[in-house]
Design an enzyme around this catalytic site. Structure first.
Site, PDB file in Angstrom:
ATOM      1  CD1 TRP A 392      -2.180  -2.157   1.801  1.00 14.02           C
ATOM      2  CD2 TRP A 392      -3.130  -0.961   0.172  1.00 14.02           C
ATOM      3  NE1 TRP A 392      -3.298  -2.837   1.384  1.00 14.02           N
ATOM      4  CE2 TRP A 392      -3.908  -2.120   0.395  1.00 14.02           C
ATOM      5  CE3 TRP A 392      -3.536  -0.064  -0.806  1.00 14.02           C
ATOM      6  CZ2 TRP A 392      -5.058  -2.399  -0.328  1.00 14.02           C
ATOM      7  CZ3 TRP A 392      -4.683  -0.344  -1.532  1.00 14.02           C
ATOM      8  CH2 TRP A 392      -5.435  -1.493  -1.288  1.00 14.02           C
ATOM      9  CD  GLN A 393       4.787   1.914   3.786  1.00 18.71           C
ATOM     10  OE1 GLN A 393       5.855   1.445   3.389  1.00 18.71           O
ATOM     11  NE2 GLN A 393       4.558   2.139   5.061  1.00 18.71           N
ATOM     12  CG  ASN A 394       6.520   0.926  -2.097  1.00 19.61           C
ATOM     13  OD1 ASN A 394       7.423   1.731  -2.293  1.00 19.61           O
ATOM     14  ND2 ASN A 394       6.411   0.270  -0.966  1.00 19.61           N
ATOM     15  CB  ILE A 397       3.986   7.079  -5.622  1.00 15.31           C
ATOM     16  CG1 ILE A 397       4.768   5.764  -5.575  1.00 15.31           C
ATOM     17  CG2 ILE A 397       4.832   8.209  -5.044  1.00 15.31           C
ATOM     18  CD1 ILE A 397       5.152   5.320  -4.190  1.00 15.31           C
ATOM     19  CG  HIS A 433     -11.177   1.809  -1.717  1.00 17.15           C
ATOM     20  ND1 HIS A 433     -10.151   2.593  -1.228  1.00 17.15           N
ATOM     21  CD2 HIS A 433     -10.619   1.031  -2.690  1.00 17.15           C
ATOM     22  CE1 HIS A 433      -9.025   2.296  -1.862  1.00 17.15           C
ATOM     23  NE2 HIS A 433      -9.282   1.354  -2.748  1.00 17.15           N
TER      24      HIS A 433
END
Length: 504
Positions: A392-394, A397, A433
């Site tokens: 989820w961090q990458n 971005i 979402h």
């Protein structure tokens, strides 16, 4: 007589002298010959010694060569040494290119078989006219497009508010209230229109709500950055004898000129940020030197080709599987439901990967190249994720940077713990979402919300008990299985809701 007696002693002296010289010569010659003989003997002895040493060296060399040949024979006889198997974890072998090629070939062959089976069973289902009907019901009515056009009102309202704040016409408290009201309208206004206007299709609603969500995040960042600039300006005014304020943007020439607050409060600057492929505002974005036409055309071709491919595969592959899954879901047949879920997982995941490339690589790079936007890091190596958190961090971005800059770090600054701040970020993501799915479908089932919140315990489990390739496999399984499950749930509920309304 007298003369002869006189000559004899002289002759005798001459003879004596000559004999002495001769004896001395003979003695010297004998001495020289002895030294010569001694030198000759010494030379001959040294030659003999050299010959003996040479023969000894030759013998030792021949023995070494024989020993070496013997070792070669022993090496030929020995064929084992201590080493690990290539597929063991302790082996340093890392070249699995052949296995990767085999996986790709098997994947292509298996999907080709499924595609051929689909064609034989259903025929050609691709219909471009049906795609247009997903966006508009009435050719003369474009409510989603009208919603996007109306969004310019909120953009200009944010710019006007910031200009008044820079002049001091509004206090910070009043400016915060105006911005909060503007952002609240951006969030609620399109949702109300989508829910109340029947002509808005689900696909058109997703497009309009997605545009307004991006605008909401951008204007929130615009508000924060300008507020930080005012705080820095007030600090400079208090600490310096004079203020180093920048001139307005109209007096600045050249692309390399740096803009300072409040010279950035222009329509051109704000609309550049609105269209730029980023959610975080800056006064001076990194700019590329020129537009590369070859790069731009390649990205445009990828966008057009992948759009057609996504639509065609959705109509030909996804929709028949979803339609055939309704009966098992209604009968609650768990075995057939699992079979349909696994059948849907492959095309759904393939389409998701294609959408990722289409949006994050082709589309965002096309926009960035057109605007000469320099920061092209829209994603990192999320496919190597060994934890859910790393994924989820990458994988997105721009959203990750916004969450860190405007939500996560401010919560840490207010004294919240990392766990609470991270949970709040997932909660915000889960809300958007669900917002982008439930509102266009006009039903609230919270499947997307629960799926996002389930990432928290999943992240803890994977990070705690799995490492390396096992963690990466767990991330892939969650992506491949989780998404089609949510798709089936929403499609089933939407199908039931539509049938109930037709019956009523």
């Amino acid at each position: 007589m007298g003369d002869s007696g006189a000559v004899r002693p002289a002759a005798l002296r001459r003879r004596a002298t000559f004999s002495a010289i001769r004896s001395q010569t003979l003695q010297s010659s004998s001495v020289g010959s002895t030294e010569a003989f001694r030198d000759a003997v010494t030379a001959s002895s040294s030659r003999e010694l050299n010959k003996l040493n040479g023969s000894h060296t030759t013998l030792s060399r021949s023995k070494h060569e024989k020993r070496k040949r013997g070792n070669d024979h022993s090496g030929r006889l020995s064929c084992h040494q201590q080493q690990e198997s290539l597929l063991s974890s302790s082996s340093s072998f890392s070249n699995y290119r052949g296995i990767l090629n085999w996986c790709v070939i098997m994947l292509v062959l298996s999907n080709a078989r499924l595609f051929l089976e689909n064609l034989l069973k259903y025929g050609i289902l691709v219909d471009p006219i049906q795609v247009l009907a997903l966006f508009v019901k009435d050719p003369y009515s474009w409510p989603a497009g009208c919603l996007v056009i109306v969004s310019n009102v909120f953009i200009l309202a944010a710019l006007y508010t910031e200009r008044q704040l820079s002049k001091g016409s509004l206090s910070e408290h009043v400016g915060l209230l105006v911005h909060s009201f503007n952002l609240s309208i951006i969030l609620s206004f399109p949702a109300v229109v989508v829910l109340l206007v029947p002509s808005v299709t689900p696909v058109g609603g997703v497009f309009a709500l997605g545009t307004y969500t991006i605008l909401l995040l951008k204007l929130y960042s615009y508000k924060d950055v300008n507020r930080w600039c005012r705080e820095l300006s007030s600090i400079k005014v208090k600490t310096l004898s004079r203020s180093y304020s920048c001139p307005s943007a109209q007096h600045m020439t050249g692309d390399d000129q740096k803009v300072c607050y409040p010279g950035n409060l222009t329509i051109r600057d704000l609309y550049y940020f609105v269209f730029a492929p980023t959610l975080c505002y800056e006064l001076n974005f990194p700019r590329s030197p020129k537009i590369r036409m070859s790069f731009l055309l390649r990205r445009l071709f990828e966008m057009l080709f992948l759009t057609q491919l996504l639509v065609g595969l959705t109509q030909q592959w996804m929709i028949p599987i979803i339609q055939s899954s309704m009966k098992p879901l209604e009968d609650m047949d768990l075995s057939r439901m699992m079979e349909r879920l696994l059948r849907l997982a492959v095309p759904n995941h393939l389409l998701w990967l294609m959408f990722f490339y289409w949006f994050f690589h082709s589309s965002l790079n096309f926009i960035a190249e057109l605007l000469r936007f320099g920061d092209r890091q829209f994603y990192k190596d999320w496919w190597n994720s060994e934890t859910v958190t790393y994924f989820w961090q990458n994988w997105n971005i721009p959203v990750h940077k916004w969450c860190l800059r405007h939500f996560y770090y401010p919560l840490l600054g207010k004294g919240f713990s990392k766990m609470v701040s991270q949970s709040a970020v997932f909660f915000l993501s889960a809300f958007f979402h669900e917002y982008l799915v439930s509102v266009p479908l006009r039903m609230f089932r919270l499947w997307a919300f629960m799926g996002m919140m389930a990432q928290l315990p999943l992240a803890w489990l994977v990070g705690r008990f799995l490492r390396g390739n096992y963690g990466n496999a767990a991330v892939w399984i969650s992506l491949i299985i989780g998404q089609p499950f949510a798709v089936l749930m929403y499609v089933h509920d939407y199908y039931v809701l539509q049938n109930r309304q037709e019956i009523d």
